[in-house]
Design a protein around this motif. Structure first.
Motif, PDB file in Angstrom:
ATOM      1  N   LEU A 152      23.755  45.668  70.353  1.00  0.00           N
ATOM      2  CA  LEU A 152      23.082  45.443  69.028  1.00  0.00           C
ATOM      3  C   LEU A 152      22.350  46.446  68.809  1.00  0.00           C
TER       4      LEU A 152
ATOM      5  N   ARG B 106      16.123  46.106  65.686  1.00  0.00           N
ATOM      6  CA  ARG B 106      15.693  45.973  64.419  1.00  0.00           C
ATOM      7  C   ARG B 106      14.303  46.015  64.539  1.00  0.00           C
TER       8      ARG B 106
ATOM      9  N   ASN C 228      15.888  38.362  73.114  1.00  0.00           N
ATOM     10  CA  ASN C 228      16.137  38.188  71.483  1.00  0.00           C
ATOM     11  C   ASN C 228      17.669  37.716  71.846  1.00  0.00           C
ATOM     12  N   PRO C 229      18.074  36.534  71.968  1.00  0.00           N
ATOM     13  CA  PRO C 229      19.456  36.078  72.276  1.00  0.00           C
ATOM     14  C   PRO C 229      20.436  36.141  71.190  1.00  0.00           C
ATOM     15  N   PRO C 230      21.581  35.773  71.402  1.00  0.00           N
ATOM     16  CA  PRO C 230      22.474  35.585  70.139  1.00  0.00           C
ATOM     17  C   PRO C 230      21.999  34.380  69.671  1.00  0.00           C
ATOM     18  N   TYR C 231      21.740  34.412  68.196  1.00  0.00           N
ATOM     19  CA  TYR C 231      21.490  33.105  67.535  1.00  0.00           C
ATOM     20  C   TYR C 231      21.880  32.816  66.261  1.00  0.00           C
ATOM     21  N   ILE C 232      22.896  33.496  65.785  1.00  0.00           N
ATOM     22  CA  ILE C 232      23.722  33.248  64.444  1.00  0.00           C
ATOM     23  C   ILE C 232      24.699  32.132  65.018  1.00  0.00           C
TER      24      ILE C 232
ATOM     25  N   LEU D 280      26.705  43.778  60.789  1.00  0.00           N
ATOM     26  CA  LEU D 280      27.095  42.615  61.732  1.00  0.00           C
ATOM     27  C   LEU D 280      28.463  42.761  62.100  1.00  0.00           C
TER      28      LEU D 280
ATOM     29  N   ALA E 279      26.594  39.250  71.226  1.00  0.00           N
ATOM     30  CA  ALA E 279      25.158  39.564  71.086  1.00  0.00           C
ATOM     31  C   ALA E 279      24.617  38.929  69.830  1.00  0.00           C
ATOM     32  N   LEU E 280      25.510  38.407  68.891  1.00  0.00           N
ATOM     33  CA  LEU E 280      25.103  37.957  67.798  1.00  0.00           C
ATOM     34  C   LEU E 280      25.228  36.462  67.575  1.00  0.00           C
TER      35      LEU E 280
ATOM     36  N   GLU F 216      13.108  35.387  70.000  1.00  0.00           N
ATOM     37  CA  GLU F 216      13.386  35.728  68.483  1.00  0.00           C
ATOM     38  C   GLU F 216      14.231  34.890  68.442  1.00  0.00           C
TER      39      GLU F 216
HETATM   40  N1  GLN Z   1      18.579  39.958  64.156  1.00  0.00           N
HETATM   41  C1  GLN Z   1      20.188  39.970  63.994  1.00  0.00           C
HETATM   42  C2  GLN Z   1      20.349  39.670  62.411  1.00  0.00           C
HETATM   43  O1  GLN Z   1      20.533  38.759  61.968  1.00  0.00           O
HETATM   44  C3  GLN Z   1      20.713  38.975  65.108  1.00  0.00           C
HETATM   45  C4  GLN Z   1      20.129  39.315  66.261  1.00  0.00           C
HETATM   46  C5  GLN Z   1      20.496  38.209  67.282  1.00  0.00           C
HETATM   47  O2  GLN Z   1      21.380  37.252  67.132  1.00  0.00           O
HETATM   48  N2  GLN Z   1      19.887  38.348  68.355  1.00  0.00           N
HETATM   49  O3  GLN Z   1      20.921  40.808  62.015  1.00  0.00           O
END
Ligand code: GLN
Length: 282
Positions: free
Chosen positions: A93, A96, A188-192, A204, A211-212, A242
């Motif tokens: 990633l 950010r 900061n894990p994948p969180y989408i 993206l 990673a997303l 995060e």
């Molecule tokens: N911050 C990223 C975004 O939304 C996502 C990063 C994540 O999934 N850790 O663009």
């Protein structure tokens, strides 16, 4: 053609495209520096320089990639984070600015000679920023991707940061308890969530999907981290994560249900609750 970043694109022909109106001036300048292997200052001092055909071709090729949507950080292979340069490629990633909040919260909670773990380190941005700032700290970083770990190791070496890297699927390769416990675990894990339209928009599209997204509701990696942290935390140790712009209440609920104390969220630069955390209650 002269090496003036704002004037130059007008002279580069890329089919019938009007490059000037498509690229933002900053992207323009960064790509021109990269094509000519010049620093920002170098570009300013050579603003009258005439580009030869090779240079113009090189620059045009970079502009074409940008127009196709590729993030500037991948095109130039570099992004700054916490004031440090990081190598990035498609295996990690792009760091950010918002993630600097996670680094700052971790630094505030890390005792002298403290131990900290970065879970899902990717480019190593969080771990390297921590180790670079706190030479006394014992920093461990893990990732499930060997390709990401290779990038992270180079970033640690290039920034003179001492980090222990571990190839691990979350906690799998960590020994639980004893002296191996951490004062802070940061991630900061994948969180989408799977199917989120952002995955098919903007930068993206070019970033590693693993990673997303968790390929589920966006909270599954966060759940795994919350559930597994206690045996790896020292008494009163902090877990900081995060998460997405709309996930703070859900993450606080995960932490509260698991018995963490001092559960709270912190806002990013845009004023959005972006990091949540809690403390081991014993
Ligand atoms: N911050 C990223 C975004 O939304 C996502 C990063 C994540 O999934 N850790 O663009």
């Amino acid at each position: 053609m002269i090496a003036d970043a704002d004037a130059i694109t007008a002279g580069v022909s890329i089919g019938a495209l009007q490059v000037q109106s498509l690229l933002d001036p900053l992207d323009n300048r960064v790509l021109l520096c990269h094509a000519l292997a010049l620093s920002r200052v170098g570009l300013i001092t050579q603003s009258e320089r005439v580009l030869d055909d090779d240079e113009a071709q090189r620059f045009a090729a970079l502009v074409r990639r940008r127009i196709a949507g590729e993030p500037v950080a991948y095109i130039v292979g570099r992004r700054e984070f916490f004031g440090l340069p990081f190598e990035v490629d498609g295996a990690v990633l792009i760091p950010r600015p918002d993630t600097e909040l996670l680094v700052e919260l971790t630094l505030e909670r890390l005792p002298p000679q403290g131990r900290v773990l970065d879970m899902g380190t990717g480019s190593g941005a969080i771990a390297v920023a921590l180790a670079h700032t706190r030479r006394d700290a014992d920093v461990t970083a893990l990732d499930v991707s060997p390709e990401a770990l290779a990038v992270a190791k180079r970033n640690a070496a290039n920034n003179g940061a001492r980090v222990d890297f571990l190839h691990s699927d979350w906690y799998a390769a960590l020994e639980a308890g004893g002296v191996a416990r951490f004062d802070v675990i940061a991630s900061n894990p994948p969180y989408i969530a799977s199917g989120d339209r952002h995955l098919s928009e903007g930068d993206l599209r070019f970033e590693p999907v693993e990673a997303l997204t968790d390929h589920a509701d966006g909270l599954s990696a966060l759940r795994t981290i919350v559930a597994g942290a206690p045996p790896h935390l020292r008494p009163q140790g902090w877990l900081l994560m995060e998460h997405g712009y709309d996930q703070s209440a859900a993450v606080r609920a995960l932490l509260a249900d698991a018995g963490y104390a001092e559960v709270q969220s912190w806002c990013d630069l845009a004023g959005i609750e972006r990091v949540s955390g809690g403390r081991l209650a014993r």
